[in-house]
Design a protein around this motif. Structure first.
Motif, PDB file in Angstrom:
ATOM      1  N   PHE A 130       0.862  -1.182   0.000  1.00  0.00           N
ATOM      2  CA  PHE A 130       0.000   0.000   0.000  1.00  0.00           C
ATOM      3  C   PHE A 130       0.892   1.222   0.000  1.00  0.00           C
ATOM      4  CE2 PHE A 130      -1.503   3.718   1.965  1.00  0.00           C
ATOM      5  CZ  PHE A 130      -2.579   3.981   1.161  1.00  0.00           C
ATOM      6  N   TYR A 176       0.721   5.613  -0.880  1.00  0.00           N
ATOM      7  CA  TYR A 176      -0.213   6.715  -1.134  1.00  0.00           C
ATOM      8  C   TYR A 176      -0.149   7.108  -2.610  1.00  0.00           C
ATOM      9  CZ  TYR A 176      -0.579   7.259   3.906  1.00  0.00           C
ATOM     10  OH  TYR A 176      -0.804   7.049   5.243  1.00  0.00           O
ATOM     11  N   ASP A 177      -1.221   6.856  -3.311  1.00  0.00           N
ATOM     12  CA  ASP A 177      -1.230   7.086  -4.761  1.00  0.00           C
ATOM     13  C   ASP A 177      -0.947   8.525  -5.145  1.00  0.00           C
ATOM     14  OD1 ASP A 177      -1.645   4.502  -5.252  1.00  0.00           O
ATOM     15  OD2 ASP A 177      -3.780   4.648  -5.726  1.00  0.00           O
ATOM     16  N   LYS A 178      -1.395   9.439  -4.306  1.00  0.00           N
ATOM     17  CA  LYS A 178      -1.265  10.856  -4.669  1.00  0.00           C
ATOM     18  C   LYS A 178       0.006  11.505  -4.116  1.00  0.00           C
ATOM     19  CE  LYS A 178      -5.089  11.564  -7.077  1.00  0.00           C
ATOM     20  NZ  LYS A 178      -5.017  11.936  -8.488  1.00  0.00           N
ATOM     21  N   LEU A 179       0.949  10.683  -3.644  1.00  0.00           N
ATOM     22  CA  LEU A 179       2.269  11.213  -3.294  1.00  0.00           C
ATOM     23  C   LEU A 179       3.250  10.775  -4.371  1.00  0.00           C
ATOM     24  CD1 LEU A 179       2.775  10.528   0.538  1.00  0.00           C
ATOM     25  CD2 LEU A 179       2.216  12.685  -0.553  1.00  0.00           C
ATOM     26  N   THR A 180       4.309  11.539  -4.541  1.00  0.00           N
ATOM     27  CA  THR A 180       5.367  11.083  -5.441  1.00  0.00           C
ATOM     28  C   THR A 180       6.254  10.122  -4.650  1.00  0.00           C
ATOM     29  OG1 THR A 180       6.895  12.816  -4.811  1.00  0.00           O
ATOM     30  CG2 THR A 180       5.367  13.341  -6.587  1.00  0.00           C
ATOM     31  N   PHE A 182       6.937  10.200  -0.642  1.00  0.00           N
ATOM     32  CA  PHE A 182       6.645   9.051   0.202  1.00  0.00           C
ATOM     33  C   PHE A 182       7.849   8.734   1.098  1.00  0.00           C
ATOM     34  CE2 PHE A 182       6.490   4.417   0.966  1.00  0.00           C
ATOM     35  CZ  PHE A 182       5.323   4.387   1.711  1.00  0.00           C
TER      36      PHE A 182
END
Lengths: 242, 564
Positions: free
Chosen positions: A84, A86-90, A94
């Motif tokens: 898992f 965070y999709d909206k972090l680069t 991250f």
């Protein structure tokens, strides 16, 4: 480095893990095998503090994870089977987030983060949002993030999913090298051929009970007829209904 | 950087990246949402401003020292608004805290990190507060601004309104989070039947309370005593909403010291509430988390047991693949507490609404007011319907999420898929909203023509709003998000809600205008009125057909052209 004493987990009427006694030394590469539903994931979840045991205890680095979760988790690294992120972090963001979670000094972050991103071949996509990463790239980023805080123990759940052969070899050699430097690795996997290359010791769990632990050589001697690790594993974990 | 700060830093970055990714969204969607949001805010402001102006004239004696009747009502309205907001935030935070603290996908990662539970709670708590409060700020700000302008308040009033907001929303958020943590410890130990029983009892208690208090006699009391009595509980010294209302009103009157007292009272209580909630999290979070994870792993759902287990058999008359899709949708809905618990709220709203109609209003004796009341009744029913479709139907396609390949590989067309969602929506929402219309019309004892018109309106809006929600849900799906509440609060969900509001406004405005002009005797003859009636009914049908088919067609085209 990892010690479980009578570690058990009960879900309603079902005993998922039954009085697991295990001791893994520092620098050891321990592979945990078992058929689906044997209790591997439940054990990992108890070792990482995600689940509270119904009985017994787990100590990592000599500290009880239930009594001192923060101290224990500071020396622990975990790589899940489906990472898992965070999709909206680069990727780079991250890494910074993980550094914050582990309270690493900024100077350590800057150098080490880039080094690990480079090592796991995700530096070139470090400024892209994670939602654009392939499964393999996500897995590599989770490896990079896991080693950011120099863990003493790494728990890995089926790490090969999504990795190409080149990266599988790299991860295998990297983990092995780390164990030589004192890292303890607890790995759950079904890929028996890969275990033979890396494992110092194997534990086989079936229906919540730890059947055997020992080196590959020891395990191979358990078979009634000589065969591969796969043959021995299948023989040992053959269900009563089969 | 502390660990809680690290999580918040990541969340702020995520928010910033999401805002930045708006540039990749459809320009039309961004423009429609932005313009509609501004227009809605202006409309709300105009309505509040007009209402306050109208109220202010009552009992005004041109004296600077005594408050007129209108001013008293206005101040009471602020108290009622603050109290309603308090309970809304309490309820929504209970649900949001559950999904954020226990159910979000990142939690397993965060829980295995070296973070104390109180610190983990604080980081997630801030997220809950931000997520639950933006809508109340958006809807509350026009009211506050209108009140300030009508009362000619100084800048202190506006500063106070902003200053009071954060401590005010923190208290229900903290209580809601504690309620969620306690429920997670208590509910898994209860059998499913007991859980449902508790829910039904809660709705029933609310119904009986409203039935006892919302009496038309009290509301229609010309001496204002009934309303005073009704609003008395909102003035309780124990309520943070009362402290906020008193503090903000004191600021409006230039009484800075009194306002400051209430601000400090509220802020200190907010700190204590958050401190206690963090302490409760240290004790309650982990055992609850572990229990919940354990229950999930142990959950058994044998086929044929319970009504959900038998749904497949109940729907055996339905052809495949529709039966499989409907069964899946119902089961997924029923097994997600965050979904059905919000559905219970709608029962609560319906119960409150029906309870408020217990006594036929005196105003129903007048033909003019009767027309208005009946039109407002159908407006309220369609508003509930629009909320249902926006909240539960719009996310249906998005909720297929990363499993979309399963459907993509199955031998069925996207046309079949979206029409299945459409009919599922029409059949489920109709059951509730048509019952609501029948009950409310019966209780209001409306005339036959109003009865027929109300029924017709709710039936066609069921089709229109279902088509709009399924269509826009397919046109702007969000396959990355598993939380339906977050799907709804995205750009696509906001656009759907705004267009739904626009559609029902047109429907209700058309029939209200026609019926009110009829009462006012504008029509020259009955045949003239009947011709207008046919025209309006036909116009509503055409509008509903366009609202149904156009978004469905656009949504289908998008699914056909997308790559998964």
């Amino acid at each position: 480095m990892i010690k479980t004493i009578g570690l058990s987990k009960r879900f309603g009427g079902k005993l998922a893990v039954n009085a697991l006694d295990l001791s893994i030394d520092q620098g050891e590469f321990f592979c945990f095998l078992g058929p689906n539903g044997a209790g591997k994931t439940t054990t990992i979840k108890m070792l990482t503090g995600l689940l509270k045991p119904s009985g017994g205890r787990a100590e990592l680095g000599g500290i009880d994870i239930q009594k001192h979760p923060v101290a224990t988790k500071s020396i622990l690294g975990y790589i899940p089977d489906t990472p898992f992120l965070y999709d909206k972090l680069t990727g780079r963001e991250f890494m910074r987030f993980v550094a914050g979670l582990y309270q690493l000094p900024k100077e350590v972050l800057n150098g080490k983060s880039e080094e690990l991103l480079e090592l796991f071949e995700v530096r070139h996509v470090g400024d892209q949002l994670i939602e654009n990463y392939s499964h393999g790239m996500r897995q590599k980023l989770s490896f990079a993030a896991c080693f950011l805080h120099d863990p003493k123990i790494v728990i890995v759940d089926e790490p090969w999913v999504g990795l190409d052969p080149k990266n599988i070899r790299f991860v295998k050699e990297y983990l092995k090298q780390k164990t030589r430097e004192g890292l303890t690795v607890f790995m759950s996997t079904h890929t028996l051929s890969l275990i033979e290359d890396v494992a110092d010791r194997i534990g086989i769990i079936h229906q919540g009970v730890l059947l055997h632990t020992g080196s590959i050589k020891d395990i191979l001697t358990l078979a009634r007829t000589p065969g591969s690790l796969e043959d021995v594993f299948l023989e040992l974990t053959r269900g009563e209904n089969e | 950087m502390t660990r809680a700060k690290a999580i918040l830093w990541a969340k702020i970055r995520i928010g910033r990246n999401q805002v930045a990714s708006v540039r990749h969204e459809s320009k039309l969607k961004v423009a429609v949402v932005s313009v509609s949001a501004v227009l809605l805010w202006i409309a709300a402001f105009a309505a509040f401003y007009g209402a306050f102006q109208w109220l202010k004239q009552f009992g005004a004696d041109n004296s600077d020292t005594t408050m007129g009747l209108g001013e008293i009502i206005m101040s009471r309205m602020l108290s009622v608004f603050a109290l309603a907001l308090f309970f809304m935030l309490l309820f929504s935070n209970t649900l949001i805290a559950f999904s954020t603290i226990y159910r979000a996908r990142e939690n397993a990662y965060l829980v295995q990190a070296p973070i104390a539970w109180w610190e983990y709670f604080l980081a997630r708590f801030v997220e809950c507060v931000a997520f639950s409060s933006w809508a109340t700020a958006y809807l509350g700000s026009p009211m506050i601004l209108a009140y300030g302008l009508v009362q000619g308040a100084s800048i202190i009033f506006y500063v106070a309104a902003i200053g009071f907001y954060l401590p005010f929303i923190s208290i229900p958020a903290a209580i809601g989070a504690v309620v969620a943590m306690v429920l997670v410890r208590v509910f898994p130990r209860l059998p499913r039947g007991s859980m449902i029983g508790v829910g039904i009892i809660a709705v029933w208690c609310l119904f009986m309370y409203m039935r006892g208090n919302l009496s038309m006699d009290k509301l229609a009391d010309p001496n204002f005593q009934g309303i005073q009595q009704l609003l008395a509980p909102t003035q309780s010294w124990l309520l943070p909403s009362h402290w906020s209302a008193r503090g903000v009103l004191a600021a409006a009157e230039g009484q800075v010291a009194e306002s400051l007292f209430f601000f400090l009272l509220l802020t200190s209580n907010a700190f204590v509430a958050v401190f206690l909630a963090a302490g409760a999290a240290q004790l309650l979070f982990y055992p609850g988390w572990s229990d919940l994870l354990g229950n999930d792993m142990n959950r058994k759902t044998p086929p044929g047991r319970g009504w959900v287990g038998r749904i497949d058999i109940t729907l055996r008359w339905m052809p495949e693949p529709y039966r499989a899709l409907v069964t899946k949708d119902i089961k997924l809905f029923w097994r997600d507490p965050a979904q059905w618990s919000q559905f219970v709220i709608f029962f609560g709203i319906m119960a409150v609404y029906i309870a408020s109609l217990r006594d036929r209003p005196v105003a129903m004796e007048s033909a003019f007011w009767r027309t208005w009341i009946v039109c407002l009744n159908i407006g309220a029913c369609t508003l509930i319907l629009a909320t249902l479709t926006s909240r539960f139907i719009f996310p249906l396609i998005s909720l297929e999420g990363r499993r979309f390949w399963v459907i993509g590989l199955a031998p069925l067309t996207y046309r079949q898929l979206i029409w299945q969602k459409f009919w599922l929506s029409v059949s489920s929402t109709s059951a509730f909203t048509i019952t609501l219309v029948l009950l409310s019309c019966y209780m209001l004892e409306v005339d036959a023509i109003f009865f027929a018109l109300s029924l017709y309106s709710i039936v066609i809006t069921n089709f229109g709003l279902s088509g709009l929600s399924v269509g826009l849900g397919s046109l702007y799906p969000n396959f990355q998000e598993d939380n339906p509440a977050r799907i709804v609060s995205g750009m696509g969900g906001t656009l759907n809600f705004l267009l739904s509001m626009g559609y029902i406004t047109l429907i209700i405005a058309a029939q209200t205008t026609m019926m009110v002009t009829e009462v006012l005797g504008v029509y020259r003859s009955p045949s003239h009125f009947h011709a207008t009636l046919v025209l309006v009914v036909a116009g509503m049908a055409v509008l509903s057909a366009v609202t149904t088919f156009l978004p469905m067609r656009l949504g289908l085209r998008n699914l056909d052209q997308s790559e998964y």
